[in-house]
Each structure stands twice: as C-alpha cells, then as structure tokens.
Design an enzyme around this catalytic site. Structure first.
Site, PDB file in Angstrom:
ATOM      1  N   GLU A  21       0.840  -1.193   0.000  1.00 44.36           N
ATOM      2  CA  GLU A  21       0.000   0.000   0.000  1.00 44.36           C
ATOM      3  C   GLU A  21       0.876   1.244   0.000  1.00 44.36           C
ATOM      4  O   GLU A  21       1.864   1.311   0.712  1.00 44.36           O
ATOM      5  CB  GLU A  21      -0.865  -0.110   1.251  1.00 44.36           C
ATOM      6  CG  GLU A  21      -1.294   1.124   1.873  1.00 44.36           C
ATOM      7  CD  GLU A  21      -2.213   0.828   3.045  1.00 44.36           C
ATOM      8  OE1 GLU A  21      -3.111  -0.015   2.952  1.00 44.36           O
ATOM      9  OE2 GLU A  21      -2.011   1.476   4.072  1.00 44.36           O
ATOM     10  N   THR A  52      -3.858   4.602  -0.834  1.00 43.50           N
ATOM     11  CA  THR A  52      -4.758   5.021   0.254  1.00 43.50           C
ATOM     12  C   THR A  52      -5.507   6.310  -0.103  1.00 43.50           C
ATOM     13  O   THR A  52      -5.089   7.060  -0.986  1.00 43.50           O
ATOM     14  CB  THR A  52      -3.964   5.253   1.558  1.00 43.50           C
ATOM     15  OG1 THR A  52      -2.910   6.174   1.292  1.00 43.50           O
ATOM     16  CG2 THR A  52      -3.372   3.952   2.065  1.00 43.50           C
ATOM     17  N   ALA A  64      -4.447  37.876  12.166  1.00 45.70           N
ATOM     18  CA  ALA A  64      -4.333  39.148  12.899  1.00 45.70           C
ATOM     19  C   ALA A  64      -5.161  39.108  14.190  1.00 45.70           C
ATOM     20  O   ALA A  64      -6.218  38.471  14.249  1.00 45.70           O
ATOM     21  CB  ALA A  64      -4.815  40.288  12.004  1.00 45.70           C
ATOM     22  N   ARG A 127     -14.894   3.180   5.698  1.00 43.56           N
ATOM     23  CA  ARG A 127     -15.613   4.302   6.299  1.00 43.56           C
ATOM     24  C   ARG A 127     -14.694   5.499   6.477  1.00 43.56           C
ATOM     25  O   ARG A 127     -15.078   6.639   6.271  1.00 43.56           O
ATOM     26  CB  ARG A 127     -16.167   3.883   7.671  1.00 43.56           C
ATOM     27  CG  ARG A 127     -17.034   4.947   8.288  1.00 43.56           C
ATOM     28  CD  ARG A 127     -17.246   4.704   9.759  1.00 43.56           C
ATOM     29  NE  ARG A 127     -16.024   4.920  10.515  1.00 43.56           N
ATOM     30  CZ  ARG A 127     -15.927   4.809  11.828  1.00 43.56           C
ATOM     31  NH1 ARG A 127     -16.992   4.452  12.536  1.00 43.56           N
ATOM     32  NH2 ARG A 127     -14.785   5.021  12.469  1.00 43.56           N
ATOM     33  N   ASP A 129     -11.850   7.556   9.217  1.00 45.64           N
ATOM     34  CA  ASP A 129     -11.904   7.931  10.639  1.00 45.64           C
ATOM     35  C   ASP A 129     -12.561   9.295  10.810  1.00 45.64           C
ATOM     36  O   ASP A 129     -12.817  10.003   9.843  1.00 45.64           O
ATOM     37  CB  ASP A 129     -10.485   7.946  11.217  1.00 45.64           C
ATOM     38  CG  ASP A 129      -9.970   6.524  11.415  1.00 45.64           C
ATOM     39  OD1 ASP A 129     -10.759   5.673  11.881  1.00 45.64           O
ATOM     40  OD2 ASP A 129      -8.803   6.271  11.090  1.00 45.64           O
ATOM     41  N   TYR A 182     -10.598  -6.588  11.170  1.00 47.21           N
ATOM     42  CA  TYR A 182      -9.748  -6.267  12.322  1.00 47.21           C
ATOM     43  C   TYR A 182      -9.536  -7.490  13.210  1.00 47.21           C
ATOM     44  O   TYR A 182     -10.385  -7.805  14.065  1.00 47.21           O
ATOM     45  CB  TYR A 182     -10.394  -5.122  13.131  1.00 47.21           C
ATOM     46  CG  TYR A 182     -10.568  -3.894  12.269  1.00 47.21           C
ATOM     47  CD1 TYR A 182      -9.601  -2.901  12.233  1.00 47.21           C
ATOM     48  CD2 TYR A 182     -11.680  -3.764  11.424  1.00 47.21           C
ATOM     49  CE1 TYR A 182      -9.739  -1.796  11.403  1.00 47.21           C
ATOM     50  CE2 TYR A 182     -11.829  -2.671  10.592  1.00 47.21           C
ATOM     51  CZ  TYR A 182     -10.854  -1.695  10.584  1.00 47.21           C
ATOM     52  OH  TYR A 182     -10.975  -0.608   9.753  1.00 47.21           O
ATOM     53  N   HIS A 186     -12.073  -3.824  15.803  1.00 45.06           N
ATOM     54  CA  HIS A 186     -12.024  -2.383  15.550  1.00 45.06           C
ATOM     55  C   HIS A 186     -12.204  -1.651  16.879  1.00 45.06           C
ATOM     56  O   HIS A 186     -12.991  -2.068  17.736  1.00 45.06           O
ATOM     57  CB  HIS A 186     -13.135  -1.985  14.566  1.00 45.06           C
ATOM     58  CG  HIS A 186     -13.072  -0.535  14.197  1.00 45.06           C
ATOM     59  ND1 HIS A 186     -13.832   0.426  14.812  1.00 45.06           N
ATOM     60  CD2 HIS A 186     -12.305   0.118  13.286  1.00 45.06           C
ATOM     61  CE1 HIS A 186     -13.555   1.613  14.282  1.00 45.06           C
ATOM     62  NE2 HIS A 186     -12.634   1.452  13.352  1.00 45.06           N
ATOM     63  N   LYS A 202     -20.766  -6.365   5.592  1.00 44.17           N
ATOM     64  CA  LYS A 202     -20.048  -5.814   4.423  1.00 44.17           C
ATOM     65  C   LYS A 202     -19.945  -6.870   3.328  1.00 44.17           C
ATOM     66  O   LYS A 202     -20.091  -6.567   2.147  1.00 44.17           O
ATOM     67  CB  LYS A 202     -18.644  -5.323   4.838  1.00 44.17           C
ATOM     68  CG  LYS A 202     -18.672  -4.153   5.800  1.00 44.17           C
ATOM     69  CD  LYS A 202     -17.336  -3.440   5.910  1.00 44.17           C
ATOM     70  CE  LYS A 202     -16.455  -3.938   7.002  1.00 44.17           C
ATOM     71  NZ  LYS A 202     -15.317  -3.048   7.302  1.00 44.17           N
TER      72      LYS A 202
HETATM   73  P1  FAD Z   1     -16.828   0.118   9.198  1.00 43.44           P
HETATM   74  O1  FAD Z   1     -16.853  -1.197   8.549  1.00 43.44           O
HETATM   75  O2  FAD Z   1     -17.950   1.049   8.926  1.00 43.44           O
HETATM   76  O3  FAD Z   1     -16.684  -0.128  10.767  1.00 43.44           O
HETATM   77  C1  FAD Z   1     -16.418   0.954  11.640  1.00 43.44           C
HETATM   78  C2  FAD Z   1     -16.968   0.611  13.016  1.00 43.44           C
HETATM   79  O4  FAD Z   1     -18.396   0.607  12.964  1.00 43.44           O
HETATM   80  C3  FAD Z   1     -16.579  -0.768  13.541  1.00 43.44           C
HETATM   81  O5  FAD Z   1     -16.418  -0.667  14.932  1.00 43.44           O
HETATM   82  C4  FAD Z   1     -17.780  -1.636  13.213  1.00 43.44           C
HETATM   83  O6  FAD Z   1     -17.906  -2.748  14.104  1.00 43.44           O
HETATM   84  C5  FAD Z   1     -18.907  -0.651  13.378  1.00 43.44           C
HETATM   85  N1  FAD Z   1     -20.067  -0.918  12.534  1.00 43.44           N
HETATM   86  C6  FAD Z   1     -20.075  -1.308  11.248  1.00 43.44           C
HETATM   87  N2  FAD Z   1     -21.345  -1.421  10.798  1.00 43.44           N
HETATM   88  C7  FAD Z   1     -22.146  -1.067  11.822  1.00 43.44           C
HETATM   89  C8  FAD Z   1     -23.544  -0.941  11.992  1.00 43.44           C
HETATM   90  N3  FAD Z   1     -24.395  -1.234  10.998  1.00 43.44           N
HETATM   91  N4  FAD Z   1     -24.029  -0.540  13.203  1.00 43.44           N
HETATM   92  C9  FAD Z   1     -23.194  -0.231  14.210  1.00 43.44           C
HETATM   93  N5  FAD Z   1     -21.838  -0.325  14.109  1.00 43.44           N
HETATM   94  C10 FAD Z   1     -21.340  -0.734  12.938  1.00 43.44           C
HETATM   95  N6  FAD Z   1      -8.539   4.942   6.472  1.00 43.44           N
HETATM   96  C11 FAD Z   1      -8.448   5.991   5.620  1.00 43.44           C
HETATM   97  O7  FAD Z   1      -8.835   7.115   5.969  1.00 43.44           O
HETATM   98  N7  FAD Z   1      -7.918   5.827   4.359  1.00 43.44           N
HETATM   99  C12 FAD Z   1      -7.487   4.635   3.909  1.00 43.44           C
HETATM  100  O8  FAD Z   1      -7.017   4.526   2.774  1.00 43.44           O
HETATM  101  C13 FAD Z   1      -7.575   3.514   4.784  1.00 43.44           C
HETATM  102  N8  FAD Z   1      -7.184   2.282   4.387  1.00 43.44           N
HETATM  103  C14 FAD Z   1      -7.352   1.197   5.221  1.00 43.44           C
HETATM  104  C15 FAD Z   1      -7.011  -0.081   4.769  1.00 43.44           C
HETATM  105  C16 FAD Z   1      -7.169  -1.192   5.594  1.00 43.44           C
HETATM  106  C17 FAD Z   1      -6.819  -2.546   5.069  1.00 43.44           C
HETATM  107  C18 FAD Z   1      -7.644  -1.022   6.919  1.00 43.44           C
HETATM  108  C19 FAD Z   1      -7.767  -2.198   7.840  1.00 43.44           C
HETATM  109  C20 FAD Z   1      -7.995   0.247   7.379  1.00 43.44           C
HETATM  110  C21 FAD Z   1      -7.866   1.365   6.537  1.00 43.44           C
HETATM  111  N9  FAD Z   1      -8.238   2.651   6.951  1.00 43.44           N
HETATM  112  C22 FAD Z   1      -8.126   3.710   6.086  1.00 43.44           C
HETATM  113  C23 FAD Z   1      -8.732   2.877   8.308  1.00 43.44           C
HETATM  114  C24 FAD Z   1     -10.269   2.791   8.414  1.00 43.44           C
HETATM  115  O9  FAD Z   1     -10.883   3.797   7.645  1.00 43.44           O
HETATM  116  C25 FAD Z   1     -10.634   2.945   9.888  1.00 43.44           C
HETATM  117  O10 FAD Z   1     -10.189   1.828  10.612  1.00 43.44           O
HETATM  118  C26 FAD Z   1     -12.085   3.260  10.204  1.00 43.44           C
HETATM  119  O11 FAD Z   1     -12.178   3.616  11.572  1.00 43.44           O
HETATM  120  C27 FAD Z   1     -13.053   2.087   9.986  1.00 43.44           C
HETATM  121  O12 FAD Z   1     -13.235   1.826   8.670  1.00 43.44           O
HETATM  122  P2  FAD Z   1     -14.091   0.534   8.205  1.00 43.44           P
HETATM  123  O13 FAD Z   1     -14.184   0.619   6.746  1.00 43.44           O
HETATM  124  O14 FAD Z   1     -13.568  -0.683   8.833  1.00 43.44           O
HETATM  125  O15 FAD Z   1     -15.513   0.944   8.868  1.00 43.44           O
END
Ligand code: FAD
Length: 320
Positions: A21, A52, A64, A127, A129, A182, A186, A202
């Site tokens: 990556e 990314t 100012a 999603r 952060d 994770y 997560h 997902k």
């Molecule tokens: P989600 O799948 O939406 O999960 C986020 C949280 O919400 C989890 O705790 C999950 O259990 C919870 N959740 C999911 N669905 C629901 C629901 N329906 N109801 C209630 N809770 C729910 N970040 C960046 O900004 N840019 C990047 O390029 C990037 N690349 C990444 C690549 C990898 C391989 C990984 C592992 C992470 C990457 N990240 C990146 C970080 C990622 O965006 C963060 O970890 C973020 O906090 C969660 O993203 P997610 O897609 O896992 O979210």
C-alpha cells in the site's frame, strides 16, 4: 484483472501473492517517489498496488489579532489519478481506497464513475476515521455512516443502479470490492463478536474479499479466520503486515491502530542499539510472520508501507 480472481487463481495454484500500500504524496510533491517505489518492487511480481485515500485535515492558521482561522485541507489528494497513472505505467492492478468520510453518496458515486472510466476494476471500500478534533465519526448529511453502505452502493452500480434513480438503463460497473477487517477488533466495536457481524454485513452487501488491519502475532489472524468462518464469512481474508521500523512505534502503533505488540518483539526492539538495528529486527519479525502465513496457505499478504517502502523491498527479496 479483479483482485477476487487473482486470489482465487493463487488459491488454485497453491501460491501466495503479495500487495503493498502506498500513500499519495503530500500536496505539492511529485508522483516520482511512487514510481520509484513500484520500480523497486516490480521484480518480485506484486499482485497489485493499493493507494490510500486521505481525509481532510483541520489546520488552525494564526491571523491578525491573535485569532486562529480554521481551515479544512486535504494534504494528500490524488488517489484516483495516481491509481490510473500507476496502472498505465506498470500495467499492474491498482486498488484505490475510497472512504465515506467527508463525501456525499453523490460525490462517492462520481469518484467511482471516474475510476470506471479509467478502467479501474478494484476498490477498497472504507468508512474512514473521524475528522481531527471530532470525538466520533460524523457522516456527511447525504453520505454514509458505515462502510457496508458504501459497499452496497458500489454493488448497486455493478447492477446498473445509480444514486439518482431517475437515470434509467445505466452502464453496469464491474468493481471487485475489498473491505477492512480487524483481527484484534475495531477500536469502536463493543466486542469481537459484534465486529464480526458488522464485517459479515459488508460481505453480504457485496464485498469479495477482506484485507486485515496490521497484526504482529499470527495467532490473532488465525483466531480471526476461525471466527469469520464460524460466522459464515467465506471470502478470502488477506493478512496485513507492517514491518516494525522505529522505537517510537512501540507506543504509536498501539495508540493509532489499537494493535497489541507481542512481548518478544517489544523486548527485541528495546534491546536494539540503533535505528538500523530496529529496522532489521522489524524486517526479521515480519519475514517470520509472512513465512508462517505462506505455510498456512494464505493466497496473498498485504504490506503496509506507511510511506516507507525500502524495508518492504528487503522483505520481498526474502520471500517472493
Ligand atoms: P466500518 O466497517 O464502517 O466499521 C467501523 C466501526 O463501525 C466498527 O467498529 C464496526 O464494528 C462498526 N459498525 C459497522 N457497521 C455497523 C452498523 N451497521 N451498526 C453499528 N456499528 C457498525 N482509512 C483511511 O482514511 N484511508 C485509507 O485509505 C484507509 N485504508 C485502510 C485499509 C485497511 C486494510 C484497513 C484495515 C484500514 C484502513 N483505513 C483507512 C482505516 C479505516 O478507515 C478505519 O479503521 C475506520 O475507523 C473504519 O473503517 P471501516 O471501513 O472498517 O468501517
């Protein structure tokens, strides 16, 4: 070729591929460093390169009267453009990341349309952060709260259905969709079981494969695979590895990525005498992890470079 097909082919051939990556350069820098990194890794036949996506940063600019002006800026733009440039130059599969954070569903769709026009067939749907300074992730008012919603959107485009339902007979895109998983849960998930259910959502929405957060103890990955399979998640799960590379990561990695560092690794790093010694220790740890994962038959290993790829080159030399 779609990542999903590359993984299935690797499984059939009993082979382990690798991906890595890269971060878009900081605004104002050139794409040259990206090309140099890929040049160095091409001899080892990577399966694909991930690029990314970076959310905006909040900056406070002094002005100012001692006041601070709040500015929201993207410091690493260009994910889609870089992906297309890399695919064109190297003929390698590219996987641009796409994040919900900061985007409406219409803007996300526009980005996906651009990717489709550029011939990009793969995307990692995330999603993202919270914005710096926010306590928790706040979606765009017209956007998505969870990656599963973005996956469902892409899957609908793959069936020719776009956000604006008034447009009929749309071209069907053909994205292979990856998502994040994770092994150590997560950070915001209440427990591992619930996190796995969200991961399954997902996959059920249309994800073809999962790439894991970094981990430093393979036992966490093997437990995660068992939990995924028990929950009915059958898609490939690509382990994500990061070569440990600096003493400050002893606190930074747990703080930022919510991962545990095994006591043996911590001890080995703490007894290192200099920065090159730490890097060598990190490479050896990562090579040992990758060897065990290869022996377990994983179809691919994903390496996090975090902008620093020379250690990944050294690891690839040992393994691929
Ligand atoms: P989600 O799948 O939406 O999960 C986020 C949280 O919400 C989890 O705790 C999950 O259990 C919870 N959740 C999911 N669905 C629901 C629901 N329906 N109801 C209630 N809770 C729910 N970040 C960046 O900004 N840019 C990047 O390029 C990037 N690349 C990444 C690549 C990898 C391989 C990984 C592992 C992470 C990457 N990240 C990146 C970080 C990622 O965006 C963060 O970890 C973020 O906090 C969660 O993203 P997610 O897609 O896992 O979210």
């Amino acid at each position: 070729m779609k990542i999903f097909e590359i993984l299935r082919q690797a499984e059939r051939e009993g082979r382990t591929r690798f991906s890595f990556e890269l971060l878009p350069p900081l605004k104002g820098e050139t794409i040259g460093t990206i090309f140099d990194t890929i040049d160095a890794l091409m001899p080892f036949d990577p399966a694909c390169v991930n690029i990314t996506y970076h959310r905006q940063d909040v900056k406070y600019i002094p002005c100012a009267g001692g006041l601070l002006e709040r500015r929201v800026v993207r410091t690493r733009p260009g994910t889609v453009g870089i992906s297309a440039a890399v695919a064109g130059r190297f003929g390698i599969e590219v996987v641009p990341h796409l994040i919900c954070g900061g985007f409406s569903k219409y803007e996300l769709e526009d980005l996906l349309i651009e990717m489709d026009f550029l011939g990009i067939e793969n995307v990692l749907a995330l999603r993202g952060d919270a914005l710096k300074g926010e306590n928790s992730f706040t979606p765009h008012p017209d956007g998505y709260n969870h990656a599963s919603e973005l996956v469902a959107h892409i899957a609908r485009m793959n069936r020719g259905l776009y956000a604006d339902a008034e447009i009929e007979n749309c071209h069907s895109t053909c994205f292979s969709i990856g998502v994040a998983g994770y092994p150590e849960k997560h950070a915001q998930a209440p427990n591992p079981e619930t996190d796995i259910l969200h991961l399954k959502a997902k996959v059920d929405a249309g994800a073809d494969y999962i790439v894991t957060q970094m981990f430093f103890d393979n036992a966490a990955y093997f437990r995660f695979i068992d939990a995924c399979r028990t929950a009915g998640i059958t898609v490939p799960v690509i382990p994500g590895l990061k070569p440990f590379s600096a003493k400050r990561q002893l606190t930074l990695l747990p703080e930022i990525f919510h991962v545990d560092l095994p006591a043996d690794l911590v001890h080995a790093v703490e007894t290192c005498t200099g920065s090159e010694d730490v890097r060598q220790t990190g490479i050896e740890w990562c090579v040992a992890q990758a060897r065990e994962l290869k022996a377990a038959g994983v179809p691919a290993i994903h390496f996090y470079t975090m902008g620093n790829s020379d250690n990944v080159v050294r690891i690839a030399k040992e393994l691929f």
